[in-house]
Design a protein around this motif. Structure first.
Motif, PDB file in Angstrom:
ATOM      1  N   GLY A  99       0.820  -1.212   0.000  1.00  0.00           N
ATOM      2  CA  GLY A  99       0.000   0.000   0.000  1.00  0.00           C
ATOM      3  C   GLY A  99       0.849   1.256   0.000  1.00  0.00           C
ATOM      4  N   LEU A 100       0.300   2.315   0.596  1.00  0.00           N
ATOM      5  CA  LEU A 100       0.980   3.616   0.630  1.00  0.00           C
ATOM      6  C   LEU A 100       1.017   4.141   2.057  1.00  0.00           C
ATOM      7  N   ASP A 101       2.190   4.614   2.486  1.00  0.00           N
ATOM      8  CA  ASP A 101       2.328   5.191   3.825  1.00  0.00           C
ATOM      9  C   ASP A 101       2.964   6.573   3.712  1.00  0.00           C
ATOM     10  N   TYR A 102       2.140   7.613   3.895  1.00  0.00           N
ATOM     11  CA  TYR A 102       2.633   9.002   3.838  1.00  0.00           C
ATOM     12  C   TYR A 102       2.875   9.540   5.242  1.00  0.00           C
ATOM     13  N   TYR A 103       2.696   8.704   6.235  1.00  0.00           N
ATOM     14  CA  TYR A 103       2.875   9.103   7.633  1.00  0.00           C
ATOM     15  C   TYR A 103       4.337   8.987   8.046  1.00  0.00           C
ATOM     16  N   VAL A 104       4.955   7.858   7.708  1.00  0.00           N
ATOM     17  CA  VAL A 104       6.369   7.661   8.035  1.00  0.00           C
ATOM     18  C   VAL A 104       7.200   8.599   7.167  1.00  0.00           C
ATOM     19  N   LYS A 105       8.046   9.381   7.821  1.00  0.00           N
ATOM     20  CA  LYS A 105       8.875  10.346   7.085  1.00  0.00           C
ATOM     21  C   LYS A 105       9.949   9.611   6.284  1.00  0.00           C
ATOM     22  N   ASP A 106      10.400  10.261   5.205  1.00  0.00           N
ATOM     23  CA  ASP A 106      11.514   9.762   4.391  1.00  0.00           C
ATOM     24  C   ASP A 106      11.202   8.486   3.608  1.00  0.00           C
ATOM     25  N   LEU A 107       9.927   8.180   3.407  1.00  0.00           N
ATOM     26  CA  LEU A 107       9.606   7.077   2.504  1.00  0.00           C
ATOM     27  C   LEU A 107       9.259   7.717   1.162  1.00  0.00           C
ATOM     28  N   ASP A 108      10.105   7.531   0.173  1.00  0.00           N
ATOM     29  CA  ASP A 108       9.931   8.175  -1.130  1.00  0.00           C
ATOM     30  C   ASP A 108       8.551   7.815  -1.732  1.00  0.00           C
ATOM     31  N   ARG A 109       7.781   8.863  -2.018  1.00  0.00           N
ATOM     32  CA  ARG A 109       6.403   8.615  -2.466  1.00  0.00           C
ATOM     33  C   ARG A 109       6.334   8.052  -3.877  1.00  0.00           C
ATOM     34  N   ASP A 110       7.236   8.476  -4.751  1.00  0.00           N
ATOM     35  CA  ASP A 110       7.218   7.936  -6.116  1.00  0.00           C
ATOM     36  C   ASP A 110       7.592   6.455  -6.111  1.00  0.00           C
ATOM     37  N   ALA A 111       8.587   6.113  -5.302  1.00  0.00           N
ATOM     38  CA  ALA A 111       8.994   4.703  -5.217  1.00  0.00           C
ATOM     39  C   ALA A 111       7.868   3.866  -4.612  1.00  0.00           C
ATOM     40  N   GLN A 112       7.186   4.409  -3.604  1.00  0.00           N
ATOM     41  CA  GLN A 112       6.042   3.702  -3.008  1.00  0.00           C
ATOM     42  C   GLN A 112       4.943   3.474  -4.040  1.00  0.00           C
ATOM     43  N   GLN A 113       4.662   4.521  -4.821  1.00  0.00           N
ATOM     44  CA  GLN A 113       3.590   4.437  -5.813  1.00  0.00           C
ATOM     45  C   GLN A 113       3.904   3.357  -6.855  1.00  0.00           C
ATOM     46  N   ALA A 114       5.165   3.327  -7.288  1.00  0.00           N
ATOM     47  CA  ALA A 114       5.569   2.334  -8.294  1.00  0.00           C
ATOM     48  C   ALA A 114       5.408   0.916  -7.745  1.00  0.00           C
ATOM     49  N   LEU A 115       5.823   0.730  -6.490  1.00  0.00           N
ATOM     50  CA  LEU A 115       5.715  -0.590  -5.855  1.00  0.00           C
ATOM     51  C   LEU A 115       4.245  -0.969  -5.636  1.00  0.00           C
ATOM     52  N   PRO A 129      -7.543 -11.021  -4.177  1.00  0.00           N
ATOM     53  CA  PRO A 129      -7.892  -9.798  -3.443  1.00  0.00           C
ATOM     54  C   PRO A 129      -6.619  -9.151  -2.875  1.00  0.00           C
ATOM     55  N   VAL A 130      -6.702  -7.859  -2.546  1.00  0.00           N
ATOM     56  CA  VAL A 130      -5.529  -7.153  -1.997  1.00  0.00           C
ATOM     57  C   VAL A 130      -5.801  -6.715  -0.552  1.00  0.00           C
ATOM     58  N   LEU A 131      -4.761  -6.828   0.286  1.00  0.00           N
ATOM     59  CA  LEU A 131      -4.859  -6.406   1.686  1.00  0.00           C
ATOM     60  C   LEU A 131      -3.949  -5.199   1.828  1.00  0.00           C
ATOM     61  N   LEU A 132      -4.562  -4.012   1.976  1.00  0.00           N
ATOM     62  CA  LEU A 132      -3.807  -2.773   1.842  1.00  0.00           C
ATOM     63  C   LEU A 132      -3.545  -2.046   3.151  1.00  0.00           C
ATOM     64  N   HIS A 133      -2.304  -1.550   3.259  1.00  0.00           N
ATOM     65  CA  HIS A 133      -1.871  -0.674   4.346  1.00  0.00           C
ATOM     66  C   HIS A 133      -1.949   0.754   3.798  1.00  0.00           C
ATOM     67  N   VAL A 134      -2.792   1.590   4.395  1.00  0.00           N
ATOM     68  CA  VAL A 134      -2.961   2.969   3.906  1.00  0.00           C
ATOM     69  C   VAL A 134      -2.897   3.912   5.095  1.00  0.00           C
ATOM     70  N   ARG A 135      -1.823   4.723   5.158  1.00  0.00           N
ATOM     71  CA  ARG A 135      -1.698   5.673   6.259  1.00  0.00           C
ATOM     72  C   ARG A 135      -1.469   7.066   5.703  1.00  0.00           C
ATOM     73  N   HIS A 136      -2.393   7.973   6.029  1.00  0.00           N
ATOM     74  CA  HIS A 136      -2.333   9.371   5.564  1.00  0.00           C
ATOM     75  C   HIS A 136      -2.196   9.430   4.044  1.00  0.00           C
ATOM     76  N   ALA A 137      -2.768   8.461   3.355  1.00  0.00           N
ATOM     77  CA  ALA A 137      -2.590   8.397   1.894  1.00  0.00           C
ATOM     78  C   ALA A 137      -3.872   7.927   1.210  1.00  0.00           C
ATOM     79  N   GLU A 164     -16.203  10.113   4.289  1.00  0.00           N
ATOM     80  CA  GLU A 164     -16.154  10.340   2.833  1.00  0.00           C
ATOM     81  C   GLU A 164     -15.162   9.380   2.177  1.00  0.00           C
ATOM     82  N   GLU A 165     -14.025   9.164   2.837  1.00  0.00           N
ATOM     83  CA  GLU A 165     -13.038   8.218   2.299  1.00  0.00           C
ATOM     84  C   GLU A 165     -13.596   6.789   2.335  1.00  0.00           C
ATOM     85  N   ALA A 166     -14.268   6.455   3.426  1.00  0.00           N
ATOM     86  CA  ALA A 166     -14.888   5.126   3.536  1.00  0.00           C
ATOM     87  C   ALA A 166     -15.856   4.908   2.375  1.00  0.00           C
ATOM     88  N   ARG A 167     -16.628   5.965   2.075  1.00  0.00           N
ATOM     89  CA  ARG A 167     -17.636   5.840   1.018  1.00  0.00           C
ATOM     90  C   ARG A 167     -16.988   5.586  -0.346  1.00  0.00           C
TER      91      ARG A 167
END
Ligand SMILES: [Zn+2]
Length: 258
Positions: A99-115, A129-137, A164-167
């Motif tokens: 998934g995407l984690d924008y909470y932990v500092k210094d995790l490159d967002r472009d590299a995360q997105q590609a992965l 099915p996918v089991l996703l980790h989503v923090r502040h993203a 709204e995000e849940a929806r």
């Protein structure tokens, strides 16, 4: 009460001394199945071994964004090989945790997105099915999921977003994973969101050994606690605990094809 723990890390060493007895105890309390999620290439073999050893455990494999620095391009190729080798195996129930984690500092967002997108493509290719980790993203995750439209959908694990995000996730057919976090008195936003969530889109989880519920502060979390977590969540959602157990279990079984 029959329950499914849709998110655990039971492969962690903190369970080495009592994993079997703990699973027996959880089962006696109604927790019939638990998913163990791989987070980096080095733990997949262990997660898979546990799923094969114990009838109650199922495996998911993935490359978690928090371990971005450990992942290598060849690990994505290795994941592809694992999925090819295990295609159709009943013990492989999903792709994750990723998934995407924008909470932990210094995790490159472009590299995360590609992965993230590489693994969404694998989920589509292998129809998992996918089991996703989503923090502040949530915004980035929702926009990406709208582009991929996965047939088997998945779970937003430890959901802590807005209504709204849940929806948006619900419109995409996703389930929201709920566990110990909302049981804490300070989780004020979640307390407002939970009663508005349709039960048909909720699944339960412990995230063992993390995310201890308020009843067991600072303790190692485990599937044994899931019935009490269900009880507490039902109170927050103003529904009957037996109904939350029944519907969330039905949701998990439908998602995983059990
Ligand atoms: Zn996790």
């Amino acid at each position: 009460m029959r329950l499914v723990d849709t998110h655990t890390h039971l492969d962690f060493p903190s369970f080495d001394s009592d994993r079997a007895s703990l699973l027996a105890h959880a089962q006696a309390r109604g927790v019939e199945r638990a998913v163990v999620l791989g987070v980096y290439q080095a733990n997949w073999q262990r997660v898979w071994g546990l799923a094969l050893e114990d009838a109650r455990l199922y495996a998911a494999l993935g490359l978690h964004p928090v371990y971005l620095a450990d992942h290598r391009p060849e690990h994505l190729r290795a994941l592809h090989h694992w999925l090819e080798r295990l295609a159709g195996h009943p013990k492989l129930c999903a792709l994750g945790e990723f998934g995407l984690d924008y909470y932990v500092k210094d995790l490159d967002r472009d590299a995360q997105q590609a992965l993230f997108e590489a693994q969404l493509a694998l989920a589509a290719e292998f129809d998992l099915p996918v089991l996703l980790h989503v923090r502040h993203a949530h915004a980035a995750t929702i926009a990406t999921l709208k582009r991929y439209k996965l047939a088997r959908r998945g779970i937003i694990h430890a959901f802590a977003g807005s209504y709204e995000e849940a929806r948006e996730y619900i419109k995409l057919g996703f389930y929201l994973g709920l566990g110990g976090a909302p049981t804490w008195p300070q989780a004020l936003r979640l307390h407002k969101v939970l009663p508005r969530l349709p039960l048909e889109h909720v699944v339960l989880e412990t995230d063992s050994p993390d995310m201890a519920p308020a009843m067991y502060p600072g303790m190692r979390n485990s599937p044994v606690h899931l019935p009490e977590i269900c009880q507490a969540l039902a109170g927050l959602m103003a529904v009957d605990p037996a109904e939350l157990a029944r519907v969330s279990t039905q949701n998990a079984e439908a998602l995983f094809g059990w």
